[in-house]
Design a protein around this motif. Structure first.
Motif, PDB file in Angstrom:
ATOM      1  N   MET A 123     120.236 -16.689 -15.220  1.00  0.00           N
ATOM      2  CA  MET A 123     120.560 -18.063 -15.881  1.00  0.00           C
ATOM      3  C   MET A 123     121.932 -18.388 -15.700  1.00  0.00           C
ATOM      4  O   MET A 123     122.711 -17.562 -15.928  1.00  0.00           O
ATOM      5  N   LEU A 124     122.436 -19.601 -15.231  1.00  0.00           N
ATOM      6  CA  LEU A 124     123.691 -19.840 -14.744  1.00  0.00           C
ATOM      7  C   LEU A 124     124.395 -20.900 -16.146  1.00  0.00           C
ATOM      8  O   LEU A 124     123.768 -21.773 -16.169  1.00  0.00           O
ATOM      9  N   VAL A 125     125.264 -20.510 -16.410  1.00  0.00           N
ATOM     10  CA  VAL A 125     125.938 -21.579 -17.491  1.00  0.00           C
ATOM     11  C   VAL A 125     127.446 -21.577 -17.214  1.00  0.00           C
ATOM     12  O   VAL A 125     128.013 -20.883 -16.390  1.00  0.00           O
TER      13      VAL A 125
ATOM     14  N   ALA B 158     119.755 -17.148  -2.144  1.00  0.00           N
ATOM     15  CA  ALA B 158     119.523 -16.780  -0.615  1.00  0.00           C
ATOM     16  C   ALA B 158     118.660 -15.706  -0.335  1.00  0.00           C
ATOM     17  O   ALA B 158     117.914 -15.464   0.461  1.00  0.00           O
ATOM     18  N   GLU B 159     118.590 -14.608  -1.534  1.00  0.00           N
ATOM     19  CA  GLU B 159     117.530 -13.520  -1.548  1.00  0.00           C
ATOM     20  C   GLU B 159     116.342 -13.855  -2.015  1.00  0.00           C
ATOM     21  O   GLU B 159     115.580 -12.874  -2.143  1.00  0.00           O
ATOM     22  N   GLY B 160     116.034 -14.949  -2.445  1.00  0.00           N
ATOM     23  CA  GLY B 160     114.787 -15.486  -2.826  1.00  0.00           C
ATOM     24  C   GLY B 160     114.383 -15.353  -4.341  1.00  0.00           C
ATOM     25  O   GLY B 160     113.410 -15.620  -4.560  1.00  0.00           O
ATOM     26  N   GLU B 161     115.579 -15.101  -5.039  1.00  0.00           N
ATOM     27  CA  GLU B 161     115.386 -15.319  -6.531  1.00  0.00           C
ATOM     28  C   GLU B 161     115.395 -16.706  -7.103  1.00  0.00           C
ATOM     29  O   GLU B 161     116.298 -17.442  -6.551  1.00  0.00           O
ATOM     30  N   LYS B 162     114.926 -17.119  -8.139  1.00  0.00           N
ATOM     31  CA  LYS B 162     114.933 -18.008  -8.831  1.00  0.00           C
ATOM     32  C   LYS B 162     115.947 -18.209 -10.005  1.00  0.00           C
ATOM     33  O   LYS B 162     115.855 -17.258 -10.566  1.00  0.00           O
ATOM     34  N   ILE B 163     116.903 -19.028  -9.937  1.00  0.00           N
ATOM     35  CA  ILE B 163     117.995 -19.189 -10.578  1.00  0.00           C
ATOM     36  C   ILE B 163     117.697 -20.655 -11.481  1.00  0.00           C
ATOM     37  O   ILE B 163     117.465 -21.455 -11.233  1.00  0.00           O
ATOM     38  N   ILE B 164     117.792 -20.289 -12.880  1.00  0.00           N
ATOM     39  CA  ILE B 164     117.957 -21.354 -13.659  1.00  0.00           C
ATOM     40  C   ILE B 164     119.340 -21.937 -14.075  1.00  0.00           C
ATOM     41  O   ILE B 164     119.939 -21.286 -14.906  1.00  0.00           O
ATOM     42  N   SER B 165     119.642 -23.128 -13.468  1.00  0.00           N
ATOM     43  CA  SER B 165     121.000 -23.458 -13.641  1.00  0.00           C
ATOM     44  C   SER B 165     121.392 -24.614 -14.769  1.00  0.00           C
ATOM     45  O   SER B 165     120.499 -25.487 -14.527  1.00  0.00           O
ATOM     46  N   LEU B 166     122.032 -24.182 -15.848  1.00  0.00           N
ATOM     47  CA  LEU B 166     122.534 -25.144 -16.660  1.00  0.00           C
ATOM     48  C   LEU B 166     123.843 -25.261 -16.703  1.00  0.00           C
ATOM     49  O   LEU B 166     124.469 -25.606 -17.545  1.00  0.00           O
ATOM     50  N   ALA B 167     124.387 -25.324 -15.443  1.00  0.00           N
ATOM     51  CA  ALA B 167     125.663 -25.314 -15.038  1.00  0.00           C
ATOM     52  C   ALA B 167     126.201 -26.888 -14.307  1.00  0.00           C
ATOM     53  O   ALA B 167     127.176 -27.361 -14.432  1.00  0.00           O
ATOM     54  N   VAL B 168     125.010 -27.474 -13.891  1.00  0.00           N
ATOM     55  CA  VAL B 168     125.237 -28.858 -13.202  1.00  0.00           C
ATOM     56  C   VAL B 168     126.116 -29.734 -14.009  1.00  0.00           C
ATOM     57  O   VAL B 168     125.881 -30.007 -15.303  1.00  0.00           O
ATOM     58  N   GLY B 169     126.925 -30.547 -13.421  1.00  0.00           N
ATOM     59  CA  GLY B 169     127.486 -31.743 -14.114  1.00  0.00           C
ATOM     60  C   GLY B 169     127.416 -32.988 -13.449  1.00  0.00           C
ATOM     61  O   GLY B 169     128.263 -33.990 -13.565  1.00  0.00           O
TER      62      GLY B 169
ATOM     63  N   ARG C 127     129.310 -23.867 -21.963  1.00  0.00           N
ATOM     64  CA  ARG C 127     128.606 -25.274 -21.780  1.00  0.00           C
ATOM     65  C   ARG C 127     127.002 -25.172 -21.019  1.00  0.00           C
ATOM     66  O   ARG C 127     127.168 -24.382 -20.054  1.00  0.00           O
ATOM     67  N   LEU C 128     126.312 -25.712 -21.701  1.00  0.00           N
ATOM     68  CA  LEU C 128     124.924 -25.797 -21.155  1.00  0.00           C
ATOM     69  C   LEU C 128     124.820 -27.398 -20.807  1.00  0.00           C
ATOM     70  O   LEU C 128     125.004 -28.335 -21.529  1.00  0.00           O
TER      71      LEU C 128
END
Length: 377
Positions: A339-341, A24-35, A356-357
């Protein structure tokens, strides 16, 4: 209602909220949490669902599910008839109904860890006085058959397994499957087999459903659905295979909680089963390529290691050399590198040294993730 400690928020909830704030603050998130799969729901499924709406499939339907859909599912499972299939709004609803139909106060339930995050909560929601026995996989993520033999007691009512496995990506061999079948049969316990990832297999070896073994049909519940194979996660559509007596009990649960599963969505599932899933071969090839890349790169790094997955779409990475818990590691990764895990403790207390990635991202995203892991201190 008694809310057992197992009925709790996921440890990923706060992490997810932090990630959303950063975005929301404009930062890029690298998400490896998606299922969920990273391909669009096939057009023929979307079209059939829309057509069903236009044709008036917007009313109540039978609680057990459309006969047309149950017949198609039974055709894929030769030891079952349409009367031995029941449709639910999601595989989790099917699991809960099975647990509520099987368990009684004082029963012991063995779950193999690492396990799907919701199993303990669903057990306690179905039967608050059930006792949960957690049995960890071997260090190489092979099935602990000898340890399982030691865990079964006179109070054991049910064993829950999930293959292809979330989060390890492992698939049982035929020999392992047969050993579990024989153990279940000899000990007269129930087996609940969660096979939601059954078509996501890039191992080169066959996946054997427990539905293939009539020896344990009266002791078996097989859970499956459409979310993972057909990228229908938002449709909420699952099903169970079981003997007719158990199906009747599960149907009572379904009637009194859900009434029925959305009729037009079931028509979309009919289209899923009457068209060849041509997308699956290339998608499994993509998953294999991503898994091999991630496995090779992670095992070059001094702080991390892992076992090559064979199916599903996850990589379970060992972080023990960082000396951090899985939540500490995940927080540090998010705070410092966006980065989200998923913390391993979500899958069982003994897996707090794992994260988990997801493999459901592009190769470019995986390469970005690897560069971040290379720089982790």
């Amino acid at each position: 209602m008694l809310f057992s400690p197992e009925i709790k928020e996921s440890p990923t909830l706060l992490l997810g909220e932090k990630a959303r704030q950063k975005e929301a603050e404009g930062e890029k998130i690298i998400s490896l949490a998606v299922g969920e799969p990273d391909f669009a729901t096939p057009e023929y499924i979307i079209d059939a669902t829309k057509k069903a709406l236009d044709e008036g499939y917007t009313k109540y339907s039978t609680p057990q599910g459309l006969y047309e859909l149950r017949t198609l599912i039974a055709k894929e499972n030769k030891h079952y008839t349409a009367d031995e299939v029941i449709i639910f709004p999601g595989a989790k609803a099917a699991i809960h109904a099975a647990l509520a139909s099987i368990l009684e106060p004082g029963d012991e339930v063995i779950i193999i860890a690492p396990y799907y995050v919701s199993y303990p909560a669903m057990i306690k929601l179905a039967e608050p006085k059930a006792k949960i026995i957690k049995l960890a996989l071997n260090k190489d993520f092979t099935f602990p058959i000898e340890k399982l033999k030691e865990k079964i007691t006179k109070k054991t009512k049910l064993l829950i397994v999930n293959y292809p496995n979330n989060p390890t990506g492992q698939i049982l061999s035929f020999q392992e499957t047969m050993k579990i079948v024989n153990l279940v049969f000899r000990n007269k316990i129930y087996l609940l087999s969660d096979e939601i990832y059954d078509k996501l297999n890039f191992s080169g070896k066959a996946f054997h459903s427990f539905a293939e073994f009539p020896l344990i049909k009266d002791q078996l519940v097989v859970i499956n659905g459409f979310s993972k194979t057909y990228s229908m996660t938002g449709f909420r559509l699952g099903y169970a295979l079981a003997n007719q007596e158990l199906i009747q009990k599960m149907n009572l649960v379904n009637q009194n909680i859900h009434t029925n599963t959305a009729t037009f969505i079931q028509k979309g599932a009919v289209a899923a089963l009457t068209n060849k899933p041509m997308f699956l071969i290339p998608y499994n090839n993509e998953l294999k390529e991503r898994a091999l890349y991630l496995h090779e790169e992670i095992n070059k790094l001094p702080l991390f290691s892992g076992v090559l997955p064979e199916g599903a779409f996850y990589y379970f990475m060992n972080i023990s050399k960082t000396k951090l818990t899985s939540v500490e590691f995940a927080n540090k990764l998010l705070e410092e590198r966006n980065m989200l895990v998923v913390p391993g403790i979500a899958f069982g207390e003994k897996f707090d040294k794992y994260v988990r990635l997801s493999l459901c991202v592009s190769m470019d995203t995986l390469k970005e993730a690897v560069e971040i892991l290379k720089e982790f201190k």
